[in-house]
Design a protein around this motif. Structure first.
Motif, PDB file in Angstrom:
ATOM      1  N   ARG A  20       0.846  -1.202   0.000  1.00  0.00           N
ATOM      2  CA  ARG A  20       0.000   0.000   0.000  1.00  0.00           C
ATOM      3  C   ARG A  20       0.875   1.244   0.000  1.00  0.00           C
TER       4      ARG A  20
ATOM      5  N   ALA B 279      -5.304   5.690  -1.038  1.00  0.00           N
ATOM      6  CA  ALA B 279      -4.016   4.998  -1.169  1.00  0.00           C
ATOM      7  C   ALA B 279      -4.067   4.066  -2.366  1.00  0.00           C
TER       8      ALA B 279
ATOM      9  N   TYR C 114      -1.670  -0.798 -10.269  1.00  0.00           N
ATOM     10  CA  TYR C 114      -2.106  -0.465  -8.920  1.00  0.00           C
ATOM     11  C   TYR C 114      -3.639  -0.472  -8.861  1.00  0.00           C
TER      12      TYR C 114
ATOM     13  N   TYR D  91      -6.672   1.488  -6.740  1.00  0.00           N
ATOM     14  CA  TYR D  91      -6.955   2.617  -5.852  1.00  0.00           C
ATOM     15  C   TYR D  91      -7.968   2.168  -4.817  1.00  0.00           C
ATOM     16  N   GLY D  92      -7.559   2.205  -3.539  1.00  0.00           N
ATOM     17  CA  GLY D  92      -8.400   1.662  -2.487  1.00  0.00           C
ATOM     18  C   GLY D  92      -8.838   2.693  -1.478  1.00  0.00           C
TER      19      GLY D  92
ATOM     20  N   ASP E 252      -2.865   0.349  -3.813  1.00  0.00           N
ATOM     21  CA  ASP E 252      -2.382  -0.993  -3.503  1.00  0.00           C
ATOM     22  C   ASP E 252      -1.662  -1.535  -4.728  1.00  0.00           C
TER      23      ASP E 252
END
Length: 602
Positions: free
Chosen positions: A417, A494, A487, A489-490, A496
């Motif tokens: 993360r 952030a 990646y 987007y979480g 991941d």
């Protein structure tokens, strides 16, 4: 190698061989050169025709580089071929068409001639079968609509693209020629709403909530809202470019207005003429319009789709593109409404058949996709609906998926993360962001600043309007301070990390070799979690595509507000797209691509 190098490779090899032959004193005769160029011409002609059959005609996608580059090579060889044969043509013209004596040529053996004829028949038959025939679309259920979720799964597979599937797929119906790009009601009274000076709130603030306002909704404000949603913002090269993007520039969406309380406009039903910027008065409000949640709204904007506008080019994938286009348009409408102090909410449930009847459309060739309710305050409780039971199929799979995702009112009524920098809100006025947005397809090699990407993602992170199933992935190629890779987007603002590496070529390949994706600094990939999407039944499929359009439009507006270039892309190989983001294609379906980068100077 670059595409142009592959296309020119046969000509380069032939030129090199010819140069060596001349250097060695073996100058070929004019007849030999004519034969050799004829062979090359046949090869290029076959390549161009093959790409036309299997790429353009079959998939109904834009003519990409491979096709037209081979076409240019074919034209060059045709010119050389004509130059070599011009004396023969000239002699024939001078002789008045009379046959001239020639040296007798030995006749080809019958087996050779038969083999050549058979090969021609086989090639023609293969092209015909691959380009015009297909296994028929699934037949309609004889008594009742098939289970909605099963219809969604079948349609998604039916409309998915893959490298092997292109040879087996073809249109299920004949869409005919392109329809008119605008819909008009010439006999209806026309009203010029004008434009208000609102929508000046900053983009980042307007994305999150309405600004404060007082007083009723005015006609000029409605004119501004509709213009920022679907109006013409630029004319270029004979094409009318709109406020919201559309796949292939085809713009299938139409807007209708259900008016209850607008100062300067009588209650009733209106159609928005995007070309003239006028409202056509269609009649009074229907007592039962299929949208009970909008009964207390000041107004409701109904988005319909004329499927033929997209279907004549994109065939069975048209519904996907039309619904995503609608999402782009609706996000413009939502953020513009917020900038004017209005609450804009998408109706989760409405009855398509009743609404189409109120609007006077057929619900098949043109059908309702979404309803945006506009209020100065408050929110109605959602009513109860049941799945639709009719099964129209005038547009084949497009009609079936539209019907499967329709509803009816009841008859009685990570690891790795990475925390992102704090977002920097954009103060660019909403009206400017929408009117200046254009799709940018060419990017420089410069990297995107990480703070700009972080701010753009923060603006995209809004409460779900229709579907909580949409997931955000990024293919990062050039972002300052961020390792290239894939990646997700979480929560918590952030990223991941899914995997590290250079995936620009894989993204380009998955997006049908489009340079706009391969050259982008960042590629946005929106997907939908299958169980979450279909938890509410087939309607969740439509909601997911609309939600993807809403999220994608925030990406485009955010890029404009931060001086970056962006472009949405709906054409991709579904299986390769899922593999690109590391998703299980059985549980997560890719819905949308969009590029981002520093735009190349024009």
């Amino acid at each position: 190698m670059p595409r142009l190098a592959w296309v020119l490779l046969p000509l380069a090899l032939y030129g090199a061989w010819l140069g060596v032959a001349l250097a060695c004193g073996r100058r070929p005769s004019r007849h030999a050169l004519n034969v050799q160029l004829s062979v090359l011409l046949m090869l290029y002609l076959l390549a161009t025709a093959g790409l036309g059959i299997f790429w353009v005609a079959n998939q109904q996608l834009p003519v990409f580089d491979w096709h037209y580059l081979f076409g240019y090579g074919t034209l060059a060889l045709v010119a050389l071929h004509l130059w070599f044969n011009l004396p023969v043509v000239w002699r024939a013209l001078r002789s008045g068409g009379r046959a001239t004596p020639r040296t007798a040529q030995p006749r080809r053996p019958m087996p050779a001639r038969a083999a050549m004829a058979g090969l021609a028949v086989v090639v023609f038959g293969a092209g015909y079968l691959a380009g015009t025939l297909r296994a028929p679309a699934p037949a309609a259920a004889p008594a009742a609509l098939e289970d909605g979720v099963a219809a969604v799964v079948r349609f998604h597979a039916h409309s998915s693209l893959s490298r092997t599937g292109v040879f087996a797929s073809a249109p299920g119906i004949d869409w005919g020629d392109a329809p008119p790009p605008f819909k008009r009601y010439p006999d209806a009274p026309a009203i010029a709403p004008g434009r208000a000076t609102g929508a000046g709130a900053g983009l980042s603030a307007a994305l999150r909530a309405p600004v404060s306002r007082s007083g009723p909704l005015k006609l000029a404000e409605v004119g501004t809202l509709l213009h920022l949603a679907a109006g013409i913002t630029q004319r270029r090269g004979g094409q009318a470019l709109r406020a919201a993007p559309s796949s292939g520039g085809l713009f299938p969406s139409e807007l209708y207005l259900l008016v209850r309380r607008i100062e300067g406009l009588a209650p009733g039903i209106y159609h928005y003429d995007a070309e003239g910027g006028r409202l056509a008065a269609l009649g009074p409000l229907s007592r039962i319009d299929g949208v009970p949640s909008a009964a207390d709204a000041d107004a409701a904007v109904v988005l319909t789709s004329v499927f033929h506008r997209t279907g004549y080019k994109y065939r069975e994938r048209a519904w996907r593109y039309a619904v995503a286009d609608g999402g782009h348009l609706l996000e413009n409408l939502r953020v513009a409404a917020h900038a004017m102090g209005l609450h804009a909410a998408l109706a989760q449930r409405f009855d398509e058949r009743l609404l189409a009847g109120a609007l006077g459309i057929d619900n098949q060739l043109e059908a309702p996709l979404a309803v945006m309710e506009l209020r100065r305050d408050g929110r109605a409780a959602p009513p109860v609906f049941t799945p639709a039971t009719e099964h129209p199929a005038s547009l084949g799979a497009t009609s079936r998926i539209q019907q499967a995702t329709s509803l009816r009112l009841p008859a009685d009524r990570g690891a790795g993360r990475i925390a992102l920098p704090p977002p920097q809100p954009s103060a660019m006025p909403v009206m400017r962001a929408i009117t200046e947005r254009r799709s940018r397809r060419r990017f420089s090699g410069a990297a995107v600043p990480l703070p700009a990407l972080a701010a753009l993602l923060a603006d995209m992170r809004q409460p779900a309007q229709l579907s909580a199933a949409v997931r955000i992935h990024l293919v990062v190629n050039r972002v300052q301070g961020l390792t290239p890779g894939v990646y997700r987007y979480g929560p918590g603002h952030a990223l991941d990390r899914v995997r590290n590496g250079d995936f620009a070529a894989a993204a380009r390949s998955a997006a049908l070799a489009q340079d706009v994706i391969g050259d982008a600094a960042v590629v946005l990939v929106l997907s939908a979690d299958h169980p979450t999407m279909l938890a509410e039944g087939a309607r969740g499929y439509r909601h997911a595509f609309l939600e993807a359009g809403l999220v994608g439009e925030r990406w485009l507006l955010g890029a404009t507000a931060r001086g970056l270039g962006a472009c949405p892309v709906g054409a991709f190989y579904d299986d390769e797209a899922a593999a690109l983001i590391g998703a299980d294609g059985r549980r997560e379906w890719v819905l949308h691509f969009a590029a981002l980068g520093v735009a190349q100077a024009q």
